[in-house]
Design an enzyme around this catalytic site. Structure first.
Site, PDB file in Angstrom:
ATOM      1  N   LYS A  79     -49.327  64.298 -92.356  1.00 50.87           N
ATOM      2  CA  LYS A  79     -49.100  64.614 -93.551  1.00 50.87           C
ATOM      3  C   LYS A  79     -47.566  65.154 -93.660  1.00 50.87           C
ATOM      4  O   LYS A  79     -47.133  66.134 -93.101  1.00 50.87           O
ATOM      5  CB  LYS A  79     -49.881  66.120 -93.714  1.00 50.87           C
ATOM      6  CG  LYS A  79     -49.934  66.499 -95.071  1.00 50.87           C
ATOM      7  CD  LYS A  79     -48.903  67.418 -95.614  1.00 50.87           C
ATOM      8  CE  LYS A  79     -49.039  67.965 -97.107  1.00 50.87           C
ATOM      9  NZ  LYS A  79     -47.808  68.940 -97.238  1.00 50.87           N
ATOM     10  N   ASP A 128     -38.332  64.425 -80.423  1.00 53.31           N
ATOM     11  CA  ASP A 128     -36.979  63.601 -80.680  1.00 53.31           C
ATOM     12  C   ASP A 128     -35.781  64.556 -79.716  1.00 53.31           C
ATOM     13  O   ASP A 128     -35.027  63.680 -79.424  1.00 53.31           O
ATOM     14  CB  ASP A 128     -36.816  63.832 -82.204  1.00 53.31           C
ATOM     15  CG  ASP A 128     -37.377  62.691 -83.079  1.00 53.31           C
ATOM     16  OD1 ASP A 128     -38.414  62.130 -82.597  1.00 53.31           O
ATOM     17  OD2 ASP A 128     -37.125  62.683 -84.309  1.00 53.31           O
ATOM     18  N   SER A 139     -48.910  68.736 -90.649  1.00 49.40           N
ATOM     19  CA  SER A 139     -47.672  69.266 -91.746  1.00 49.40           C
ATOM     20  C   SER A 139     -46.829  70.186 -90.635  1.00 49.40           C
ATOM     21  O   SER A 139     -46.123  69.514 -89.929  1.00 49.40           O
ATOM     22  CB  SER A 139     -48.329  70.194 -92.562  1.00 49.40           C
ATOM     23  OG  SER A 139     -47.339  70.523 -93.472  1.00 49.40           O
TER      24      SER A 139
END
Length: 440
Positions: free
Chosen positions: A336, A322, A311
């Site tokens: 998740k 990224d 999460s």
């Protein structure tokens, strides 16, 4: 996920928060605004006009048959509450119906203090699985490991027992004992682990220097104050020694407050997207972007993750990956990638409903996929091969002295060897940091 007990309080606010684990497993704090906009309410009203009447009649018929023919008299309210639970549990593993005690636990948990054994669990195909034991808790100290299957508590089978009932059995007064029967991969027979319950206070952020300006920060879970605590830790490290690299350890971090994850990423980047969410209704769509302020200079960062990183941990790892701000090392994370909203109901009850998916800056959904590390390093135990030591120049009789004194830092070398034996993944992360510093 829900923890095995909670103490302390935190207010539900209007900011979007995020849960970390499975619906009836340990709740780590979620909560988005429960406001339903007028347009959405109108849409829901339109849908209500087309309710499946045949199925509703069937529900009424089943309810009536239970009342008339069940072997014992049943309480109407209990049957209806059970029906609500079944309706929610059929949606996905993260949605849930929160009765007063569970709702209170959810509100309290982000304070970082709760009672129990300190283990996060989920339910998979009827099995109770350990997502991760929390650092510095009785479960961790007793030897419970991520991936363990819990089959019995104090000798009583957990077969056909709900996750909420399992959690209830794990809870108890500090100082009392509980025996977990565990099936662990690689073990020939079930293990019985005795744990002494305690009041657990989770320290969200821990930090230290690894030597030569390389800092280490571990976030155990994302609480409401984790962002501020991280900045304090980084400031303290930089005061002790200018940083040349940093390891951010998110292993076995099941997540927590989404806003805290955003603040952690924001401490390392000064522009660009951090995370965004998309759902069926407009209020579920949110975007979080970085601010100009950074808490650490542009030094190399290695982020450690594993299958217990879920999460909010995955939000941080995905955003830094990224944005090419950090190298992600370890093993693939939990996966998740959904957001839950807590919608308060009457009588101190609430509905925890999955309302959106979250995406990394590049548009990746990690739901059921996880974050794949840039450098895969499995958890391992380092053992010497026992090869005989070859003689060196310094071993030869009458060798010339160096002339510059002792230049080998034996203490640092010993510490490095000890780190390799204690935590091989961290050892490799430190080696990568040193390599990145040399390249720079």
């Amino acid at each position: 996920m829900r923890f095995t007990g909670v103490a302390g309080r935190s207010l539900i606010n209007r900011s979007l928060l995020n849960t970390t684990v499975l619906s009836s497993a340990l709740a780590l704090g979620l909560i988005a605004s429960p406001v339903i906009h007028a347009q959405e309410a109108a849409s829901q009203a339109e849908e209500a006009k087309t309710l499946p009447l045949e199925e509703l009649r069937r529900f009424s018929e089943v309810f009536d048959r239970i009342k008339q023919a069940y072997v014992e008299p049943v309480d109407d309210a209990k049957v209806l509450e059970d029906a609500i639970r079944g309706m929610i549990s059929g949606l996905d593993p993260h949605s849930g119906y929160l009765e007063p005690d569970a709702f209170e636990e959810l509100q309290e948990h982000t304070s970082g203090e709760f009672g129990g054994v300190g283990v996060e669990i989920s339910q998979e195909d009827g099995f109770i699985r350990v997502i991760t034991p929390i650092d510095d808790t009785p479960a961790k100290k007793a030897g419970v490991k991520a991936g363990d299957l819990i089959t019995r508590i104090d000798g009583e089978s957990l077969q056909n027992i709900s996750i909420d009932e399992t959690i209830s059995r794990m809870r108890g007064e500090a100082g009392t004992k509980i025996v977990l029967t565990i099936i662990r991969e690689g073990e020939q027979k079930p293990l019985e682990i005795t744990i002494v319950r305690d009041i657990i206070k989770v320290t969200s952020v821990k930090s230290r220097l690894l030597g030569d300006g390389y800092g280490y920060v571990r976030i155990t879970q994302f609480q409401s104050n984790s962002g501020a605590d991280l900045k304090k830790a980084l400031k303290k490290l930089q005061k002790e020694q200018p940083l040349t690299g940093l390891v951010l350890d998110l292993r076995n971090n099941p997540g927590g407050v989404l806003q805290a994850a955003v603040e952690v990423v924001d401490a390392f980047v000064d522009e660009g997207m951090i995370v965004y969410t998309e759902g069926r209704v407009a209020s579920a769509d949110t975007k979080f972007t970085a601010t100009k302020a950074m808490a650490v200079p542009d030094v190399p960062i290695v982020v450690l993750i594993n299958s217990g990183s879920a999460s909010a941990s995955e939000i941080v790892a995905g955003a830094l990956q990224d944005q090419k701000r950090a190298v992600i090392m370890g093993t693939t994370s939990f996966g998740k990638g959904s957001v839950q909203t807590v919608l308060p109901l009457s009588d101190n009850r609430a509905l925890k409903l999955t309302t959106a998916r979250y995406f990394t800056p590049s548009g990746r959904s990690i739901q059921a996929q996880g974050i794949v590390p840039d450098v895969v390093v499995e958890e391992a135990e380092l053992k010497a091969l026992g090869v005989s030591r070859f003689p060196k120049e310094s071993d030869l009789t009458g060798h010339l002295e160096n002339g510059q004194g002792e230049i080998v830092d034996e203490e640092l070398a010993a510490a490095s060897k000890g780190l390799a034996e204690r935590d091989y993944q961290l050892y490799e992360a430190l080696n990568l940091l040193k390599a990145l510093s040399i390249v720079r």
